[in-house]
Design a protein around this motif. Structure first.
Motif, short mmCIF file in Angstrom:
data_model
loop_
_atom_site.label_atom_id
_atom_site.label_comp_id
_atom_site.label_asym_id
_atom_site.label_seq_id
_atom_site.Cartn_x
_atom_site.Cartn_y
_atom_site.Cartn_z
N LYS A 3 0.81 -1.22 0.00
CA LYS A 3 0.00 0.00 0.00
C LYS A 3 0.84 1.27 0.00
CE LYS A 3 -4.09 -1.71 2.34
NZ LYS A 3 -4.93 -1.58 3.52
N LEU A 4 1.86 1.31 0.83
CA LEU A 4 2.68 2.52 0.95
C LEU A 4 4.05 2.35 0.27
CD1 LEU A 4 1.79 3.52 4.61
CD2 LEU A 4 1.05 4.63 2.50
N GLU A 5 4.04 1.69 -0.87
CA GLU A 5 5.30 1.47 -1.60
C GLU A 5 6.01 2.80 -1.85
OE1 GLU A 5 6.74 0.29 -6.08
OE2 GLU A 5 4.98 -0.75 -5.30
N GLY A 6 7.26 2.88 -1.38
CA GLY A 6 8.09 4.06 -1.60
C GLY A 6 7.88 5.19 -0.62
N ALA A 7 6.88 5.08 0.26
CA ALA A 7 6.56 6.17 1.19
C ALA A 7 7.66 6.36 2.22
CB ALA A 7 5.24 5.89 1.89
N GLY A 8 7.76 7.58 2.71
CA GLY A 8 8.71 7.89 3.75
C GLY A 8 8.39 9.22 4.38
N LEU A 9 9.27 9.65 5.27
CA LEU A 9 9.06 10.87 6.05
C LEU A 9 10.31 11.73 6.03
CD1 LEU A 9 7.72 9.07 9.25
CD2 LEU A 9 6.31 10.22 7.53
N ILE A 10 10.11 13.02 5.90
CA ILE A 10 11.20 13.97 6.13
C ILE A 10 10.99 14.52 7.54
CG2 ILE A 10 12.26 16.16 5.48
CD1 ILE A 10 11.47 15.58 2.58
N VAL A 11 12.00 14.36 8.39
CA VAL A 11 11.90 14.79 9.78
C VAL A 11 13.08 15.68 10.15
CG1 VAL A 11 10.69 12.66 10.43
CG2 VAL A 11 13.14 12.80 10.74
N PRO A 12 12.85 16.67 11.01
CA PRO A 12 13.98 17.46 11.50
C PRO A 12 14.82 16.62 12.46
CG PRO A 12 11.99 18.11 12.66
CD PRO A 12 11.57 17.12 11.59
N LYS A 13 16.11 16.84 12.47
CA LYS A 13 17.00 16.11 13.37
C LYS A 13 16.82 16.57 14.81
CE LYS A 13 20.52 15.05 9.92
NZ LYS A 13 21.92 15.25 9.51
N THR A 14 16.44 17.80 15.01
CA THR A 14 16.12 18.32 16.33
C THR A 14 14.67 18.01 16.64
OG1 THR A 14 17.74 20.10 16.15
CG2 THR A 14 15.95 20.44 17.71
N HIS A 15 14.39 17.61 17.87
CA HIS A 15 13.01 17.27 18.24
C HIS A 15 12.13 18.51 18.18
CE1 HIS A 15 10.05 14.55 19.93
NE2 HIS A 15 9.59 15.60 20.60
N ARG A 16 11.14 18.47 17.32
CA ARG A 16 10.13 19.52 17.18
C ARG A 16 8.78 18.84 17.23
NH1 ARG A 16 13.65 23.41 18.11
NH2 ARG A 16 15.02 23.89 16.37
N GLN A 17 7.87 19.37 18.01
CA GLN A 17 6.55 18.74 18.20
C GLN A 17 5.76 18.68 16.89
OE1 GLN A 17 5.79 17.97 21.52
NE2 GLN A 17 3.74 17.20 21.26
N THR A 18 5.61 19.80 16.20
CA THR A 18 4.84 19.84 14.96
C THR A 18 5.57 20.73 13.94
OG1 THR A 18 3.49 21.83 15.40
CG2 THR A 18 2.68 19.73 16.31
N ALA A 19 5.03 20.78 12.74
CA ALA A 19 5.60 21.63 11.69
C ALA A 19 5.58 23.10 12.11
CB ALA A 19 4.81 21.45 10.40
N PHE A 20 4.66 23.48 12.97
CA PHE A 20 4.58 24.87 13.43
C PHE A 20 5.77 25.25 14.29
CE2 PHE A 20 0.09 23.68 12.74
CZ PHE A 20 -0.22 24.63 11.78
N ASP A 21 6.52 24.28 14.77
CA ASP A 21 7.67 24.52 15.64
C ASP A 21 9.01 24.53 14.92
OD1 ASP A 21 5.95 24.54 17.94
OD2 ASP A 21 5.88 22.35 17.80
N LEU A 22 9.01 24.29 13.62
CA LEU A 22 10.26 24.22 12.86
C LEU A 22 10.93 25.59 12.78
CD1 LEU A 22 9.24 21.99 9.82
CD2 LEU A 22 10.44 21.29 11.90
N SER A 23 12.24 25.58 12.82
CA SER A 23 13.01 26.81 12.61
C SER A 23 13.04 27.13 11.12
CB SER A 23 14.44 26.63 13.12
OG SER A 23 15.14 25.71 12.29
N LEU A 24 13.44 28.33 10.79
CA LEU A 24 13.58 28.72 9.39
C LEU A 24 14.59 27.81 8.68
CD1 LEU A 24 12.85 30.66 7.13
CD2 LEU A 24 14.62 32.21 7.97
N GLU A 25 15.67 27.46 9.37
CA GLU A 25 16.68 26.57 8.79
C GLU A 25 16.11 25.18 8.51
OE1 GLU A 25 18.60 29.84 10.96
OE2 GLU A 25 17.19 28.34 11.65
N GLU A 26 15.25 24.69 9.41
CA GLU A 26 14.64 23.38 9.20
C GLU A 26 13.65 23.39 8.04
OE1 GLU A 26 15.09 21.89 13.81
OE2 GLU A 26 13.40 23.18 13.25
N TRP A 27 12.90 24.48 7.90
CA TRP A 27 12.00 24.61 6.74
C TRP A 27 12.83 24.62 5.46
CZ3 TRP A 27 7.10 23.69 6.25
CH2 TRP A 27 6.24 23.86 7.32
#
Length: 144
Positions: free
Chosen positions: A41-65
């Motif tokens: 079902k999820l052939e090829g699927a994956g995740l891009i994640v920040p290396k620093t622990h951030r709760q949600t996308a709203f918490d990402l730094s400008l560098e992480e974005w």
């Protein structure tokens, strides 16, 4: 860099079936072994994640974005060459109600294939579906 010792995205080795496929200074693309099997079902699927622990996308730094933006075309190239999908869905779940089950920000990269039963249905499909209508609301018709 802040990491949670029991977080499978801060410490990818905690999930034995998870591999780091690509990375840069601020984020990485993770893929489960089962997503690398042809026809699942999820052939090829994956995740891009920040290396620093951030709760949600709203918490990402400008560098992480910026790092996510810069890694995404490399992820697409890898998936295109490895799995040959016909399209993609990209998405962030932010908070438990939205379906975020691991409290570490992660961008879903979901390849889509023409032979799927739900081919042509995008991420809005579940919201447009009558089964997802909120109780007591009889308003707009989004199914157009």
């Amino acid at each position: 860099m802040y990491v949670e010792s029991n977080c499978v995205f801060c410490e990818p080795k905690l999930e034995a079936d998870q591999k780091i496929i690509l990375s840069n200074d601020y984020c990485m693309f993770l893929q489960l072994d089962q997503a690398r099997i042809k026809g699942v079902k999820l052939e090829g699927a994956g995740l891009i994640v920040p290396k620093t622990h951030r709760q949600t996308a709203f918490d990402l730094s400008l560098e992480e974005w910026q790092a996510t933006y810069e890694l995404l075309p490399h992820v697409k190239k890898y998936i295109d060459e490895t799995y040959q999908p016909d399209g993609y869905n990209l998405g962030w779940n932010c908070g438990e109600i939205s379906g975020q089950h691991i409290p570490h920000a992660h961008l879903h990269v979901l390849p889509r294939y023409a032979d799927e039963p739900l081919a042509g249905k995008g991420i809005r499909y579940m919201f447009k579906n009558d089964k997802n209508e909120r109780k007591g609301f009889t308003g707009l018709n989004w199914n157009k």
